[in-house]
Design a protein around this motif. Sequence first.
Motif, short mmCIF file in Angstrom:
data_model
loop_
_atom_site.label_atom_id
_atom_site.label_comp_id
_atom_site.label_asym_id
_atom_site.label_seq_id
_atom_site.Cartn_x
_atom_site.Cartn_y
_atom_site.Cartn_z
N GLN A 172 0.83 -1.19 0.00
CA GLN A 172 0.00 0.00 0.00
C GLN A 172 0.87 1.25 0.00
O GLN A 172 1.84 1.35 0.74
CB GLN A 172 -0.85 -0.05 1.26
CG GLN A 172 -1.41 1.27 1.70
CD GLN A 172 -2.89 1.32 1.45
OE1 GLN A 172 -3.63 0.44 1.82
NE2 GLN A 172 -3.32 2.37 0.80
N ASP B 288 -1.86 6.36 -0.13
CA ASP B 288 -3.32 6.35 0.02
C ASP B 288 -3.86 5.04 -0.54
O ASP B 288 -3.11 4.26 -1.14
CB ASP B 288 -3.94 7.61 -0.62
CG ASP B 288 -3.97 7.56 -2.14
OD1 ASP B 288 -3.58 6.53 -2.71
OD2 ASP B 288 -4.37 8.56 -2.74
N TYR C 125 -7.41 13.48 -2.38
CA TYR C 125 -7.77 12.89 -1.10
C TYR C 125 -8.68 11.69 -1.33
O TYR C 125 -9.89 11.82 -1.44
CB TYR C 125 -8.45 13.93 -0.21
CG TYR C 125 -8.73 13.42 1.17
CD1 TYR C 125 -7.70 12.91 1.95
CD2 TYR C 125 -10.01 13.40 1.69
CE1 TYR C 125 -7.94 12.40 3.21
CE2 TYR C 125 -10.27 12.90 2.96
CZ TYR C 125 -9.23 12.40 3.72
OH TYR C 125 -9.47 11.89 4.95
N GLU D 219 -10.29 8.32 0.04
CA GLU D 219 -10.52 7.68 1.33
C GLU D 219 -10.51 6.16 1.24
O GLU D 219 -9.92 5.49 2.06
CB GLU D 219 -11.86 8.14 1.92
CG GLU D 219 -11.78 9.55 2.46
CD GLU D 219 -12.97 10.38 2.06
OE1 GLU D 219 -14.06 10.15 2.60
OE2 GLU D 219 -12.80 11.23 1.18
N SER D 220 -11.21 5.63 0.20
CA SER D 220 -11.21 4.17 0.12
C SER D 220 -11.37 3.72 -1.32
O SER D 220 -11.92 4.43 -2.16
CB SER D 220 -12.33 3.58 0.98
OG SER D 220 -13.57 3.77 0.33
N ALA E 151 -13.63 9.56 -2.91
CA ALA E 151 -12.63 10.62 -2.91
C ALA E 151 -13.31 11.93 -2.53
O ALA E 151 -14.38 12.24 -3.08
CB ALA E 151 -11.99 10.74 -4.29
#
Lengths: 317, 154
Positions: free
Chosen positions: A26, A29, A120, A122-123, A135
Amino acid sequence: MSNLEELKHEIKKRLPDLDVVIGWEQGFDPLRTSPLFMRTAEDVDRLLWGPLCVHNLATYLPGLKGRKVGIVVKGCDGRSVVELLQEKLIDRDQVVVFAMPCEGVLSLRKVQKAVGDLDYVESVETDADGVRITADGVDHLLRFEDVAASKCARCGVHTAPLSDVLVGAADAREAEDDYADVTAFETRPQEERLAFWLSEMDRCVRCYACRNACPLCVCRDHCVAQSRDPHWLSQEDSVRDKWFFQMIHAVHLAGRCTECGECERACPVGIPLLLFKRKMNKEIRELFGYRAGMDVNAVPPLQAFKVEEDNIKERTL
Amino acid sequence: MSAITVPELRIVGFLCNWCSYGGADTAGVGRFQQPTDLRIIRVPCSGRIDPLFVLKSLVNGADGVLVSGCHPRDCHYSEGNFYARRRLEVLKRFLPILGIDERRFEYTWVSASEGQKWKNVVQTFTEHIHELGPAPRLDASLVKTAEALLTDAA
């Protein structure tokens, strides 16, 4: 046990005999992965596999020559490993290839186009429906075909042609690559083709990311782009020099490029560099019926000749 | 129009020492009239010619590039021109994607005794290049024209 768990298990089994095993983990992000250099069993637990594992890790192999190295490969990366072996840039008995059938990888450039902003994230979840990306608080559901790298649509090598450890069933789906993108570009008028490259190359910042990401650009510190004697290229920021560098890149990869697309992916300004190399490969295939990185014992066509060539016509001028 | 009577263009010729350079010399000794656009660079063998020599010439302002070596099977070093043949053919087929006219580059085989053939090669190639005219100069002003052309096309 899932494929990934089995792969981790296999790597751990072999790790004591190896200096390092290269895979992906990973990144900063959930959308980005980074190359992972595994030296201990704890490192192996961080290993990832999936459509986010975009890097072609074969790039690291020539630099690690002399050490015993394991490498996790997708189908296209496997071709690069074969090509490196063919050219004797790495030793067969020093490399352990861990292969899994690949389902294709994402193109972050396409994802960015669909999502708008990837600052940004998030998942990220990928399943049979497609890719679900959150996002900036917004959910996006993208179809995998729409955001997969272009190379994946024409891929005919889902499983590496050569492996020591194969996890999962080899995927033998074949696709015929007709080089439609190259032909389409070539039907445009010549002035337009020239204009296209001039304006694309004008954006180049000479970062050489294309060269550094390329698994077969093996000259590294001896690259002609930086040689002073002979002085192939100046350090000038002119379109001519930048474009000539790409010509050098394409000529040096003639008959060797395995079309992993790393040059194009690594380019920070998105110049479609793979087109040059695909054109080279198209011609090599027509002239010599050869595809790079498929057979360890094959000789690259520009390092060989036939007294009577099958497809080269007699010169008439 | 004969290439001899119009202003010169810049054509670079890479000639192998053993055959084509000798052939050009034979043409000279035979006092054959030839166009004078060609600047000859003598190389030990056509196998010495890196395709990048050709690309560098074209990018840096040559209007045409001609490569000439010994006939296949006649190489002084046995097999240099066999390798050259593959490289040069690949190079010729590569040019279109760059937007460079592939007719600006030719390769051919001329032996040391073929003075007349050399004359014909130079004559024909020079005439072709004159038909194509001067090659576009790759500089900043051309980039501006290129961008304008692309916005028009889009």
